[in-house]
Design a protein around this motif. Structure first.
Motif, mmCIF file in Angstrom:
data_model
loop_
_atom_site.group_PDB
_atom_site.id
_atom_site.type_symbol
_atom_site.label_atom_id
_atom_site.label_comp_id
_atom_site.label_asym_id
_atom_site.label_seq_id
_atom_site.Cartn_x
_atom_site.Cartn_y
_atom_site.Cartn_z
ATOM 1 N N UNK A 168 0.860 -1.348 0.006
ATOM 2 C CA UNK A 168 -0.245 -0.235 0.095
ATOM 3 C C UNK A 168 0.992 1.384 -0.010
ATOM 4 N N UNK A 169 0.211 2.276 -0.626
ATOM 5 C CA UNK A 169 1.102 3.721 -0.419
ATOM 6 C C UNK A 169 0.988 3.980 0.940
ATOM 7 N N UNK A 195 1.043 8.882 12.992
ATOM 8 C CA UNK A 195 1.039 7.450 13.783
ATOM 9 C C UNK A 195 0.735 6.555 12.708
ATOM 10 N N UNK A 196 1.086 6.751 11.496
ATOM 11 C CA UNK A 196 0.871 5.591 10.570
ATOM 12 C C UNK A 196 1.550 4.329 10.498
ATOM 13 N N UNK A 197 0.933 3.135 10.012
ATOM 14 C CA UNK A 197 1.683 1.992 10.119
ATOM 15 C C UNK A 197 2.251 1.813 8.666
ATOM 16 N N UNK A 198 3.522 1.896 8.659
ATOM 17 C CA UNK A 198 4.288 1.854 7.219
ATOM 18 C C UNK A 198 4.677 0.518 6.926
ATOM 19 N N UNK A 199 4.036 0.167 5.881
ATOM 20 C CA UNK A 199 4.400 -1.450 5.481
ATOM 21 C C UNK A 199 5.533 -1.428 4.663
ATOM 22 N N UNK A 209 4.699 3.988 15.372
ATOM 23 C CA UNK A 209 3.847 5.445 15.392
ATOM 24 C C UNK A 209 4.614 6.634 15.732
ATOM 25 N N UNK A 210 3.980 7.311 16.600
ATOM 26 C CA UNK A 210 4.545 8.642 16.725
ATOM 27 C C UNK A 210 5.657 8.531 17.676
#
Length: 220
Positions: A168-169, A195-199, A209-210
């Motif tokens: 995912x973007x 706080x995004x989960x970066x795959x 997260x943050x």
């Protein structure tokens, strides 16, 4: 360093590989007014030995039963080629600066011509504001588009047909404050404030997260 930035979960003892790159670049820059300028790059890239990420299928006999996630690996692709176009807009004022940069890539593997291992779209932005003398506020943001990775049933059967999946973007925003006291630099940095989960790959992600970092640098 480039490999570990894009895939920090790779074994640090992974064997070395040699990348051969041929690149032709056409550049254009123009000044819109005294404070604003724009520049564009058109690149033709041809690479031998690019690293393609893959994970082992859960059904593979090489995957240990107690693994929480599928093992991540890389192998050298014989040839990748294509073009990428990047455009940047810069605004420079006395108290603040703004830089916006976007990239469109059409770089494909000769073997996997229908796969997009390099993200097709990328966007970056940097904003700096001088609050008072020696005290700066900096905000950065980046957006990375979708990209493919391979799923293999057998680690030694790279010539067979393999499935693929898409990552995912994601969008990330960071902010920081820095204060200079002669040779001393004090900084406060806030990362991933949304706080995004970066795959990165299947089961591999940054879920911290943050985050807040305090820094102190002294120049001798």
């Amino acid at each position: 360093n480039e490999l570990f930035n894009s895939a920090p979960h790779v074994d640090p003892h992974y064997r070395n590989s040699l990348l051969k790159r041929f690149k032709i670049t056409f550049k254009h820059a123009a000044k819109i007014n005294d404070d604003m300028s724009v520049s564009s790059d058109l690149n033709y890239i041809r690479e031998n030995g690019s690293l393609i990420p893959f994970i082992l299928s859960p059904h593979s006999s090489a995957v240990l039963s107690d693994f929480i996630m599928s093992p991540l690996g890389f192998y050298c692709d014989s040839l990748q080629s294509g073009i990428d176009v990047s455009t940047s807009l810069s605004l420079d004022k006395t108290r603040y600066n703004l830089l916006l940069d976007g990239t469109f890539s059409l770089i494909n593997s000769q073997k996997y011509s229908n796969k997009q291992f390099v993200p097709k779209f990328k966007f970056n932005g940097i904003f700096r504001f001088n609050i008072i003398d020696n005290f700066d506020f900096i905000s950065t943001c980046s957006w990375v588009g979708k990209r493919d990775f391979l799923v293999m049933d057998q680690i030694y059967s790279l010539e067979t047909d393999n499935s693929d999946q898409k990552l995912d973007s994601y969008f990330q925003m960071d902010m920081s404050l820095s204060y200079n006291i002669k040779e001393l630099i004090l900084s406060l940095e806030c990362q991933n404030i949304l706080g995004q989960k970066i795959h990165f790959y299947d089961g591999y992600y940054d879920s911290n997260g943050f985050k807040i970092h305090l820094g102190c640098v002294y120049k001798f």
